[in-house]
Design an enzyme around this catalytic site. Structure first.
Site, mmCIF file in Angstrom:
data_model
loop_
_atom_site.group_PDB
_atom_site.id
_atom_site.type_symbol
_atom_site.label_atom_id
_atom_site.label_comp_id
_atom_site.label_asym_id
_atom_site.label_seq_id
_atom_site.Cartn_x
_atom_site.Cartn_y
_atom_site.Cartn_z
ATOM 1 N N SER A 141 13.232 97.368 25.275
ATOM 2 C CA SER A 141 12.297 96.295 24.895
ATOM 3 C C SER A 141 10.987 96.317 25.685
ATOM 4 O O SER A 141 10.455 95.270 26.048
ATOM 5 C CB SER A 141 12.975 94.924 25.002
ATOM 6 O OG SER A 141 14.066 94.860 24.098
ATOM 7 N N GLY A 200 16.460 96.994 21.971
ATOM 8 C CA GLY A 200 16.285 96.365 20.665
ATOM 9 C C GLY A 200 16.634 94.888 20.650
ATOM 10 O O GLY A 200 16.773 94.279 19.596
ATOM 11 N N GLU A 223 22.825 104.554 21.410
ATOM 12 C CA GLU A 223 23.300 104.440 20.023
ATOM 13 C C GLU A 223 24.181 105.638 19.665
ATOM 14 O O GLU A 223 25.155 105.500 18.918
ATOM 15 C CB GLU A 223 22.101 104.314 19.070
ATOM 16 C CG GLU A 223 21.485 102.925 19.179
ATOM 17 C CD GLU A 223 19.997 102.854 18.900
ATOM 18 O OE1 GLU A 223 19.442 103.800 18.315
ATOM 19 O OE2 GLU A 223 19.377 101.846 19.287
ATOM 20 N N HIS A 283 21.537 109.042 24.019
ATOM 21 C CA HIS A 283 21.041 107.687 23.714
ATOM 22 C C HIS A 283 22.229 106.744 23.515
ATOM 23 O O HIS A 283 23.259 107.146 22.964
ATOM 24 C CB HIS A 283 20.152 107.721 22.462
ATOM 25 C CG HIS A 283 19.421 106.435 22.268
ATOM 26 N ND1 HIS A 283 19.999 105.343 21.659
ATOM 27 C CD2 HIS A 283 18.184 106.041 22.652
ATOM 28 C CE1 HIS A 283 19.137 104.339 21.666
ATOM 29 N NE2 HIS A 283 18.026 104.734 22.263
ATOM 30 N N GLU A 308 18.241 103.262 30.465
ATOM 31 C CA GLU A 308 18.118 102.278 29.382
ATOM 32 C C GLU A 308 19.316 101.328 29.420
ATOM 33 O O GLU A 308 20.374 101.637 28.855
ATOM 34 C CB GLU A 308 18.092 102.987 28.032
ATOM 35 C CG GLU A 308 16.935 103.947 27.872
ATOM 36 C CD GLU A 308 16.577 104.143 26.403
ATOM 37 O OE1 GLU A 308 15.455 103.823 26.040
ATOM 38 O OE2 GLU A 308 17.452 104.572 25.624
ATOM 39 N N ASN A 351 10.769 106.715 20.579
ATOM 40 C CA ASN A 351 11.956 107.092 19.816
ATOM 41 C C ASN A 351 11.913 106.337 18.484
ATOM 42 O O ASN A 351 12.139 105.133 18.449
ATOM 43 C CB ASN A 351 13.206 106.714 20.628
ATOM 44 C CG ASN A 351 14.487 106.913 19.846
ATOM 45 O OD1 ASN A 351 14.494 107.549 18.790
ATOM 46 N ND2 ASN A 351 15.577 106.367 20.356
ATOM 47 N N TRP A 352 11.628 107.070 17.429
ATOM 48 C CA TRP A 352 11.426 106.410 16.123
ATOM 49 C C TRP A 352 12.740 106.101 15.407
ATOM 50 O O TRP A 352 12.733 105.466 14.355
ATOM 51 C CB TRP A 352 10.544 107.289 15.222
ATOM 52 C CG TRP A 352 9.130 107.441 15.704
ATOM 53 C CD1 TRP A 352 8.608 107.052 16.914
ATOM 54 C CD2 TRP A 352 8.042 108.019 14.974
ATOM 55 N NE1 TRP A 352 7.267 107.370 16.975
ATOM 56 C CE2 TRP A 352 6.895 107.957 15.806
ATOM 57 C CE3 TRP A 352 7.915 108.598 13.709
ATOM 58 C CZ2 TRP A 352 5.651 108.444 15.395
ATOM 59 C CZ3 TRP A 352 6.679 109.086 13.303
ATOM 60 C CH2 TRP A 352 5.560 109.000 14.141
ATOM 61 N N LYS A 353 13.835 106.579 15.934
ATOM 62 C CA LYS A 353 15.156 106.343 15.331
ATOM 63 C C LYS A 353 15.129 106.674 13.824
ATOM 64 O O LYS A 353 14.425 107.582 13.417
ATOM 65 C CB LYS A 353 15.601 104.904 15.597
ATOM 66 C CG LYS A 353 15.468 104.527 17.065
ATOM 67 C CD LYS A 353 16.148 103.241 17.415
ATOM 68 C CE LYS A 353 15.888 102.946 18.889
ATOM 69 N NZ LYS A 353 16.643 101.827 19.392
HETATM 70 C C1 PEP Z 1 15.478 102.790 22.666
HETATM 71 O O1 PEP Z 1 16.181 102.724 21.683
HETATM 72 O O2 PEP Z 1 15.460 103.841 23.342
HETATM 73 C C2 PEP Z 1 14.687 101.635 23.045
HETATM 74 C C3 PEP Z 1 14.203 101.576 24.256
HETATM 75 O O3 PEP Z 1 14.505 100.667 22.071
HETATM 76 P P1 PEP Z 1 13.646 99.318 22.194
HETATM 77 O O4 PEP Z 1 12.351 99.669 22.876
HETATM 78 O O5 PEP Z 1 13.455 98.855 20.806
HETATM 79 O O6 PEP Z 1 14.457 98.373 23.019
#
Ligand code: PEP
Length: 250
Positions: free
Chosen positions: A213, A173, A97, A95, A167, A9-11
């Site tokens: 992470s 993050g 976010e 997600h 998640e 997921n490149w956001k």
């Molecule tokens: C995400 O935003 O879906 C995610 C898993 O981010 P990160 O790997 O940076 O924790």
């Protein structure tokens, strides 16, 4: 059939040139013999070019979000038809976010899921508890409710198009990751919850990704757990070397 999947997921990262560059690196470095399905989710404006660039590879392209309506006066939004018309057949929905920053509710996410399925898209459905929920031992309830409210109105056949991504919000993050045991415990619970509602075939076939992470140095241990079928990767998906190491870990 349950698949191993690693999705990046490149956001809101990578402009057009940077997208092309990262994809070229992934094309060159992802081993052809990997048995994982690899998916990347660049930003909306780079989806069409990503599909084009990846068309003779096994790397799939996903959107990071979409609107639930077919079309209309929704300034700034993107529809399922727009995505599929440029060859995007997968979308990340729910997600954390989107839930936290853009106030997406379970009901809204459920209606996005319906629209995506009507367009024959695959949904990577994200859900997971916040730190306060885990600290108050409420994490199983929260996860069960997100799952039920977002997906339990579906028919068993619809689950062929659903990929779950657990998640925990406290691990996204933050550099904090769930331990492999915590991930396995929750993934097993999720599979059991799906089994009770939709039966063993659906529960055994659905891929459940872990996100939060995941890095090259912890991927292998997390992926080794029996109910962890891959990962949704944020930060580490932005560097070819790290993402390829995570793909290889599976
Ligand atoms: C995400 O935003 O879906 C995610 C898993 O981010 P990160 O790997 O940076 O924790």
């Amino acid at each position: 059939m349950r698949k191993k999947i690693v999705a990046g997921n490149w956001k809101m990262h990578k402009n057009a040139a940077q997208t092309e560059e990262l994809l070229n690196e992934l094309i060159a470095k992802i081993p052809a013999e990997t048995d994982a399905q690899v998916i990347v989710a660049p930003t909306f404006v780079n989806l069409a070019s990503a599909v084009n660039q990846l068309k003779s590879t096994a790397i799939g392209v996903s959107a990071q979000n979409m609107h639930q309506a077919e079309s209309g006066a929704y300034t700034g939004e993107i529809s399922a038809d727009m995505l599929t018309s440029v060859g995007v057949k997968t979308v990340i929905l729910g997600h954390s976010e989107r839930r936290a920053i853009f106030h997406e509710t379970d009901a809204l996410i459920a209606s996005k899921v319906d629209t995506a399925l009507q367009h024959d898209m695959t949904v990577i459905f994200c859900f997971g508890e916040e730190l306060k929920d885990r600290q108050s031992q409420n994490h199983f309830n929260i996860v069960e409710n997100q799952l039920k409210d977002g997906l339990f109105h579906l028919q068993a056949k619809d689950w062929e198009k659903i990929v779950l991504a657990y998640e925990p919000v406290w691990a996204i993050g933050t550099g904090e990751t769930a331990s492999p045991e915590q991930a396995q415990e929750m993934h097993e619970f999720i599979r059991e919850t799906v089994r009770k509602a939709f039966g063993s075939d659906v529960a055994e076939d659905v891929s459940i990704l872990y996100g939060g992470s995941v890095k090259p140095d912890n991927a292998k241990e997390i992926f080794s757990k029996p109910d962890v079928d891959g990962g949704l990767i944020g930060g580490a998906a932005l560097k070819a070397e790290d993402f390829v190491a995570i793909v290889t870990a599976i």
